[in-house]
Design a protein around this motif. Structure first.
Motif, PDB file in Angstrom:
ATOM      1  N   VAL A  88      45.735 -16.518  91.345  1.00 42.54           N
ATOM      2  CA  VAL A  88      46.144 -17.583  92.269  1.00 42.54           C
ATOM      3  C   VAL A  88      45.595 -17.307  93.672  1.00 42.54           C
ATOM      4  O   VAL A  88      45.391 -18.227  94.446  1.00 42.54           O
ATOM      5  CB  VAL A  88      47.691 -17.699  92.326  1.00 42.54           C
ATOM      6  N   ALA A  89      45.395 -16.019  93.987  1.00 43.47           N
ATOM      7  CA  ALA A  89      45.028 -15.587  95.347  1.00 43.47           C
ATOM      8  C   ALA A  89      46.189 -15.709  96.322  1.00 43.47           C
ATOM      9  O   ALA A  89      45.994 -15.728  97.524  1.00 43.47           O
ATOM     10  CB  ALA A  89      43.781 -16.280  95.874  1.00 43.47           C
ATOM     11  N   SER A  90      47.397 -15.834  95.792  1.00 43.59           N
ATOM     12  CA  SER A  90      48.630 -15.601  96.555  1.00 43.59           C
ATOM     13  C   SER A  90      49.315 -14.486  95.780  1.00 43.59           C
ATOM     14  O   SER A  90      49.774 -14.708  94.654  1.00 43.59           O
ATOM     15  CB  SER A  90      49.565 -16.804  96.543  1.00 43.59           C
ATOM     16  N   MET A  91      49.402 -13.292  96.373  1.00 45.57           N
ATOM     17  CA  MET A  91      50.007 -12.178  95.658  1.00 45.57           C
ATOM     18  C   MET A  91      51.414 -12.536  95.164  1.00 45.57           C
ATOM     19  O   MET A  91      51.808 -12.185  94.048  1.00 45.57           O
ATOM     20  CB  MET A  91      50.080 -10.963  96.580  1.00 45.57           C
ATOM     21  N   VAL A  92      52.162 -13.254  96.000  1.00 47.39           N
ATOM     22  CA  VAL A  92      53.527 -13.626  95.617  1.00 47.39           C
ATOM     23  C   VAL A  92      53.518 -14.416  94.308  1.00 47.39           C
ATOM     24  O   VAL A  92      54.312 -14.142  93.406  1.00 47.39           O
ATOM     25  CB  VAL A  92      54.216 -14.426  96.749  1.00 47.39           C
ATOM     26  N   ALA A  93      52.628 -15.393  94.208  1.00 45.35           N
ATOM     27  CA  ALA A  93      52.588 -16.226  93.010  1.00 45.35           C
ATOM     28  C   ALA A  93      52.135 -15.418  91.795  1.00 45.35           C
ATOM     29  O   ALA A  93      52.689 -15.547  90.694  1.00 45.35           O
ATOM     30  CB  ALA A  93      51.676 -17.428  93.237  1.00 45.35           C
ATOM     31  N   ASP A  94      51.139 -14.557  92.001  1.00 42.78           N
ATOM     32  CA  ASP A  94      50.651 -13.732  90.881  1.00 42.78           C
ATOM     33  C   ASP A  94      51.729 -12.746  90.421  1.00 42.78           C
ATOM     34  O   ASP A  94      51.925 -12.547  89.224  1.00 42.78           O
ATOM     35  CB  ASP A  94      49.361 -12.997  91.279  1.00 42.78           C
ATOM     36  N   VAL A  95      52.434 -12.128  91.373  1.00 41.75           N
ATOM     37  CA  VAL A  95      53.484 -11.177  90.994  1.00 41.75           C
ATOM     38  C   VAL A  95      54.650 -11.921  90.324  1.00 41.75           C
ATOM     39  O   VAL A  95      55.230 -11.431  89.349  1.00 41.75           O
ATOM     40  CB  VAL A  95      53.974 -10.370  92.223  1.00 41.75           C
ATOM     41  N   HIS A  96      54.951 -13.095  90.820  1.00 45.48           N
ATOM     42  CA  HIS A  96      56.062 -13.844  90.213  1.00 45.48           C
ATOM     43  C   HIS A  96      55.765 -14.216  88.756  1.00 45.48           C
ATOM     44  O   HIS A  96      56.639 -14.169  87.895  1.00 45.48           O
ATOM     45  CB  HIS A  96      56.392 -15.096  91.024  1.00 45.48           C
ATOM     46  N   ARG A  97      54.514 -14.549  88.493  1.00 46.43           N
ATOM     47  CA  ARG A  97      54.146 -14.849  87.099  1.00 46.43           C
ATOM     48  C   ARG A  97      54.352 -13.614  86.221  1.00 46.43           C
ATOM     49  O   ARG A  97      54.880 -13.703  85.113  1.00 46.43           O
ATOM     50  CB  ARG A  97      52.688 -15.327  87.039  1.00 46.43           C
ATOM     51  N   ILE A  98      53.985 -12.457  86.755  1.00 47.24           N
ATOM     52  CA  ILE A  98      54.125 -11.213  85.996  1.00 47.24           C
ATOM     53  C   ILE A  98      55.599 -10.879  85.769  1.00 47.24           C
ATOM     54  O   ILE A  98      55.997 -10.424  84.696  1.00 47.24           O
ATOM     55  CB  ILE A  98      53.380 -10.070  86.729  1.00 47.24           C
ATOM     56  N   LEU A  99      56.418 -11.175  86.765  1.00 48.83           N
ATOM     57  CA  LEU A  99      57.857 -10.929  86.633  1.00 48.83           C
ATOM     58  C   LEU A  99      58.472 -11.881  85.601  1.00 48.83           C
ATOM     59  O   LEU A  99      59.506 -11.596  85.015  1.00 48.83           O
ATOM     60  CB  LEU A  99      58.510 -11.174  88.002  1.00 48.83           C
ATOM     61  N   THR A 100      57.818 -12.997  85.398  1.00 48.41           N
ATOM     62  CA  THR A 100      58.360 -14.001  84.490  1.00 48.41           C
ATOM     63  C   THR A 100      57.843 -13.811  83.063  1.00 48.41           C
ATOM     64  O   THR A 100      58.611 -13.862  82.105  1.00 48.41           O
ATOM     65  CB  THR A 100      57.984 -15.416  84.996  1.00 48.41           C
ATOM     66  N   ARG A 101      56.526 -13.583  82.937  1.00 44.51           N
ATOM     67  CA  ARG A 101      56.005 -13.514  81.560  1.00 44.51           C
ATOM     68  C   ARG A 101      55.089 -12.317  81.302  1.00 44.51           C
ATOM     69  O   ARG A 101      54.354 -12.293  80.327  1.00 44.51           O
ATOM     70  CB  ARG A 101      55.330 -14.833  81.167  1.00 44.51           C
ATOM     71  N   GLY A 102      55.138 -11.342  82.198  1.00 44.16           N
ATOM     72  CA  GLY A 102      54.377 -10.107  81.991  1.00 44.16           C
ATOM     73  C   GLY A 102      52.951 -10.213  82.470  1.00 44.16           C
ATOM     74  O   GLY A 102      52.486 -11.271  82.887  1.00 44.16           O
ATOM     75  N   GLY A 103      52.252  -9.071  82.454  1.00 44.71           N
ATOM     76  CA  GLY A 103      50.861  -9.052  82.871  1.00 44.71           C
ATOM     77  C   GLY A 103      50.591  -7.919  83.824  1.00 44.71           C
ATOM     78  O   GLY A 103      51.464  -7.118  84.142  1.00 44.71           O
ATOM     79  N   ILE A 104      49.346  -7.853  84.264  1.00 50.44           N
ATOM     80  CA  ILE A 104      48.956  -6.821  85.224  1.00 50.44           C
ATOM     81  C   ILE A 104      48.199  -7.485  86.360  1.00 50.44           C
ATOM     82  O   ILE A 104      47.404  -8.403  86.144  1.00 50.44           O
ATOM     83  CB  ILE A 104      48.133  -5.691  84.545  1.00 50.44           C
ATOM     84  N   PHE A 105      48.482  -7.015  87.585  1.00 48.93           N
ATOM     85  CA  PHE A 105      47.846  -7.521  88.803  1.00 48.93           C
ATOM     86  C   PHE A 105      47.095  -6.374  89.439  1.00 48.93           C
ATOM     87  O   PHE A 105      47.645  -5.278  89.579  1.00 48.93           O
ATOM     88  CB  PHE A 105      48.920  -8.040  89.763  1.00 48.93           C
ATOM     89  N   MET A 106      45.848  -6.611  89.798  1.00 49.52           N
ATOM     90  CA  MET A 106      45.060  -5.546  90.430  1.00 49.52           C
ATOM     91  C   MET A 106      44.312  -6.064  91.651  1.00 49.52           C
ATOM     92  O   MET A 106      43.620  -7.076  91.575  1.00 49.52           O
ATOM     93  CB  MET A 106      44.016  -5.005  89.438  1.00 49.52           C
ATOM     94  N   TYR A 107      44.484  -5.385  92.774  1.00 53.19           N
ATOM     95  CA  TYR A 107      43.525  -5.501  93.872  1.00 53.19           C
ATOM     96  C   TYR A 107      43.060  -4.086  94.140  1.00 53.19           C
ATOM     97  O   TYR A 107      43.570  -3.388  95.002  1.00 53.19           O
ATOM     98  CB  TYR A 107      44.069  -6.192  95.126  1.00 53.19           C
ATOM     99  N   PRO A 108      42.084  -3.618  93.332  1.00 52.75           N
ATOM    100  CA  PRO A 108      41.708  -2.196  93.380  1.00 52.75           C
ATOM    101  C   PRO A 108      40.804  -1.901  94.575  1.00 52.75           C
ATOM    102  O   PRO A 108      40.363  -2.806  95.277  1.00 52.75           O
ATOM    103  CB  PRO A 108      40.936  -2.018  92.070  1.00 52.75           C
ATOM    104  N   LEU A 109      40.533  -0.625  94.720  1.00 47.03           N
ATOM    105  CA  LEU A 109      39.540  -0.203  95.696  1.00 47.03           C
ATOM    106  C   LEU A 109      38.191  -0.694  95.197  1.00 47.03           C
ATOM    107  O   LEU A 109      37.904  -0.613  94.009  1.00 47.03           O
ATOM    108  CB  LEU A 109      39.558   1.328  95.750  1.00 47.03           C
ATOM    109  N   ASP A 110      37.372  -1.230  96.089  1.00 48.03           N
ATOM    110  CA  ASP A 110      36.015  -1.593  95.692  1.00 48.03           C
ATOM    111  C   ASP A 110      35.079  -1.336  96.871  1.00 48.03           C
ATOM    112  O   ASP A 110      35.534  -0.969  97.965  1.00 48.03           O
ATOM    113  CB  ASP A 110      35.942  -3.039  95.175  1.00 48.03           C
ATOM    114  N   GLU A 111      33.808  -1.518  96.638  1.00 53.00           N
ATOM    115  CA  GLU A 111      32.829  -1.172  97.689  1.00 53.00           C
ATOM    116  C   GLU A 111      33.012  -2.027  98.937  1.00 53.00           C
ATOM    117  O   GLU A 111      32.667  -1.617 100.034  1.00 53.00           O
ATOM    118  CB  GLU A 111      31.400  -1.287  97.147  1.00 53.00           C
TER     119      GLU A 111
END
Ligand code: AHG
Ligand code: MN
Ligand code: MN
Length: 335
Positions: free
Chosen positions: A244-267
């Motif tokens: 979604v590019a809104s962390m809140v919305a992405d985390v809420h989806r995970i709290l509701t139906r599972g999943g993994i969210f990543m904003y990892p280290l990158d170059e």
């Protein structure tokens, strides 16, 4: 059915010894500010709140009008109640002191007033994220300094987020599970609709900005490649992707139906240490996810064990269903 409001819920938590009257007031005041932000967000163009503010914040990011409005609402709402020693915000460079004519309390409040603000102008969900710490007792009785805020996430006494979506939700933890409330717009109150939210352990969904794929580190490349291989790959099942590019919305989806969210280290973000902010994005979300039975790491260590060195510090974030987060962390530690 008996409708339990946020106020009732908090009083019951207080009676059970899980919050103090001061923390209850703090959460009530944040909830009141969230209602005001929700009104502004939902009026959109009618209230002239869309578009750029024409200013940059401390991180050099262009502020949207609503970033500024949401920040002002939270600061003003929390200044006079006597529950806070100081505040810190994504949109404010220094510690925000309580004006001298108001009493001070024992807590520090940190927030991302409007998360996902690139989504405002396209009418996609945005949110607010907040974290509560104790003010370490100062021998000299002086104003809190940045140093007083630099506590690891495991010391948070409460954390939460508001999601301004089709409905406005407030998700909260005071260290006793994760509880969700839906704003009843007619009544103007938050109703307890989501008791003891949990991150489902099994998942078939992942969230990452795949446009950064060429900048990722090998462990993330490996993990995502395995997910994309689906049924024919080592995971033996198909995965779906959402961002979604809104962390809140992405985390809420995970709290509701599972999943993994990543904003990892990158170059692209290596020099800054990551993209997301530790103190008012990663830590509160990590507390919520862990309280819901999930896990949250930087890829290398538990987010809530990171010792902050500055207020606006950034960190890589991997959070969600525990088994998936463990796998990503294992890949990092192996590599
Ligand atoms: P903010 O709007 O508070 O600056 O936060 C935006 C964050 C987060 O909500 C989201 O997950 C991420 O930035 C999106 O980044 P990309 O645009 O790089 O995908
Ligand atoms: Mn944000
Ligand atoms: Mn923000």
């Amino acid at each position: 059915m008996r409708r339990v409001t946020l106020t009732q819920f908090l009083i019951e938590q207080q009676r059970a010894g899980r919050t103090t009257p001061e923390l209850r007031l703090l959460i009530e005041v944040v909830a009141r500010a969230v209602k005001a932000i929700s009104v502004n967000v939902s009026k959109g163009a009618l209230a002239g709140v869309l578009g750029e503010a024409g200013t940059d914040n401390v991180q050099g990011e262009a502020q949207k009008k609503l970033d500024v409005i949401a920040n002002e609402i939270l600061l003003q709402a929390n200044e006079w109640g006597g529950h806070l020693a100081a505040m810190a915000s994504e949109e404010v460079e220094e510690v925000h002191q309580i004006p001298f004519d108001y009493p001070k309390g024992g807590y520090l409040l940190l927030f991302d007033p409007l998360d996902g603000s690139s989504n405002i102008d396209v009418n996609i969900s945005v949110g607010t994220i907040f974290s509560v710490l104790r003010n370490p007792a100062r021998k000299d009785g002086g104003d809190p300094t940045e140093q007083d805020f630099l506590q690891p996430g495991r010391d948070q006494v409460a954390a939460g987020y508001a999601l301004y979506g089709p409905s406005t939700l407030l998700i909260l933890t005071v260290g006793n599970g994760v509880h969700g409330f839906t704003l009843d717009r007619e009544m103007g109150s938050f109703v307890y609709t989501h008791p003891f939210m949990t991150v489902p352990p099994e998942t078939q969904e992942f969230a990452i900005n795949a446009s950064n794929a060429r900048f990722w580190e090998p462990p993330v490349q490996r993990y995502v490649t395995e997910l994309q291989a689906g049924k024919t790959g080592p995971r033996g099942k198909d995965f779906n992707m959402r961002w979604v590019a809104s962390m809140v919305a992405d985390v809420h989806r995970i709290l509701t139906r599972g999943g993994i969210f990543m904003y990892p280290l990158d170059e692209k973000c290596r020099d800054k240490g990551g993209k997301l902010r530790l103190m008012y994005e990663a830590n509160p979300m990590a507390m919520i996810v862990e309280q819901a039975g999930g896990a949250a790491t930087t890829g290398r260590e538990r987010i809530m064990d990171v010792q902050p060195s500055k207020l606006h510090q950034r960190v890589p974030v991997v959070l969600g269903s525990a088994a998936e987060v463990e796998r990503v962390t294992k890949y990092h530690l192996e590599g």
